[in-house]
Scaffold this active site. Structure first.
Site, short mmCIF file in Angstrom:
data_model
loop_
_atom_site.label_atom_id
_atom_site.label_comp_id
_atom_site.label_asym_id
_atom_site.label_seq_id
_atom_site.Cartn_x
_atom_site.Cartn_y
_atom_site.Cartn_z
N GLU A 1 -6.63 -6.60 11.84
CA GLU A 1 -5.51 -6.34 12.77
C GLU A 1 -4.93 -4.94 12.60
O GLU A 1 -4.40 -4.35 13.55
CB GLU A 1 -4.42 -7.40 12.59
CG GLU A 1 -3.47 -7.22 11.43
CD GLU A 1 -4.05 -7.49 10.06
OE1 GLU A 1 -3.41 -7.13 9.05
OE2 GLU A 1 -5.15 -8.09 9.99
N HIS B 1 -8.22 -7.24 6.65
CA HIS B 1 -7.18 -7.09 7.67
C HIS B 1 -7.65 -6.31 8.89
O HIS B 1 -7.28 -5.14 9.08
CB HIS B 1 -5.96 -6.40 7.06
CG HIS B 1 -5.17 -7.27 6.14
ND1 HIS B 1 -4.13 -8.05 6.57
CD2 HIS B 1 -5.31 -7.49 4.81
CE1 HIS B 1 -3.64 -8.72 5.53
NE2 HIS B 1 -4.33 -8.40 4.45
N CYS C 1 -6.75 -13.13 5.95
CA CYS C 1 -6.17 -12.95 4.61
C CYS C 1 -5.59 -14.26 4.07
O CYS C 1 -6.34 -15.14 3.68
CB CYS C 1 -5.15 -11.82 4.61
SG CYS C 1 -4.73 -11.29 2.93
#
Length: 257
Positions: free
Chosen positions: A222, A220, A112
């Site tokens: 994660e 994203h 990001c």
């Protein structure tokens, strides 16, 4: 084999009457459970840090996402209240860290804000408030008080055939989450496009001349690393690169004894 050590960027935050250098838990959790590495938070003190010494000791670098944006002065733009907030201490740390990691062949994963820092570090520019551009879809998070809804996997991106990420996901479309209002404008000359959204927005890049895994993604992974296969795959690829470097450093150390 022990966990490879991975340097992780930090944001500078003011709260509880302290200045904090911190990273969100999701990135640290994904580093441990997805990549199988030990995350080491790097405080954002810019030129006061011995980044060359740090990179001799770690096996990877992960540059996290953040609410803040890269300061426009670093790529020829103009700062504004609407484009903020900014984190100049982070900028002064991550940009040289990214460049030095690439030079040293240290595996790099930029997420990001991280992909935007990667592009600026290598001579590119950023487009701000892209949802206001004609023909560009709204890549911002849905309005919600629930993080799972804000980070929902809802957008398709196309992985370029023959790219680094095609080796991770295969070529074609994958579904990702989208939580950004900035994007790459002019691509840094050392970068190549790995994935794009249907409106042409660059969603992933890699460093063309890198000696190790060096990838940036605008989404994203994660957040869903424990439940989404594609989110896990990119961390596994990063972790494998970090372990390969750790093993190589171990062999060199043994040879020097």
């Amino acid at each position: 084999m022990s966990q490879p050590l991975v340097a992780v960027s930090t944001d500078v935050k003011e709260f509880e009457n302290y200045t904090w250098h911190a990273a969100p838990r999701q990135y640290l959790e994904a580093a441990i459970s997805g990549a199988g590495v030990l995350p080491l938070l790097v405080p954002s003190f810019g030129e006061r840090l011995d980044l060359d010494g740090l990179l001799k000791r770690v096996d990877g670098v992960m540059v996290t996402g953040s609410k803040s944006n890269v300061h426009p002065s670093l790529y020829g733009g103009e700062a504004s209240e609407a484009n903020g907030p900014y984190d100049p201490l982070r900028d002064s740390t991550t940009l040289p860290l990214i460049r030095k990691a690439i030079e040293r062949g240290v595996p790099l994963l930029a997420i990001c804000r991280g992909i935007q820092e990667l592009n600026v570090a290598l001579g590119g520019t950023l487009a701000t408030e892209i949802q206001e551009r004609e023909g560009v879809m709204d890549h911002r998070a849905p309005e919600s008080d629930k993080q799972d809804e804000r980070f929902a996997i809802r957008q398709a991106v196309t992985i370029k055939p023959g790219s680094c990420l095609a080796g991770v996901f295969g070529a074609g479309d994958i579904m990702i989450n989208s939580v950004h209002r900035q994007a790459i404008d002019r691509l840094g000359p050392r970068l190549q496009v790995e994935a794009v959204a249907e409106d042409g927005t660059i969603e992933a890049v890699s460093v063309k001349d890198a000696r190790a895994f060096a990838v940036g993604v605008q989404w994203h992974p994660e957040y869903w690393v424990k439940s989404d296969g594609n989110s896990l795959k990119i961390f596994q690829a990063f972790g494998a690169a970090a372990r390969a470097r750790a093993q190589g450093r171990g062999v060199l150390a043994q040879a020097a004894e």
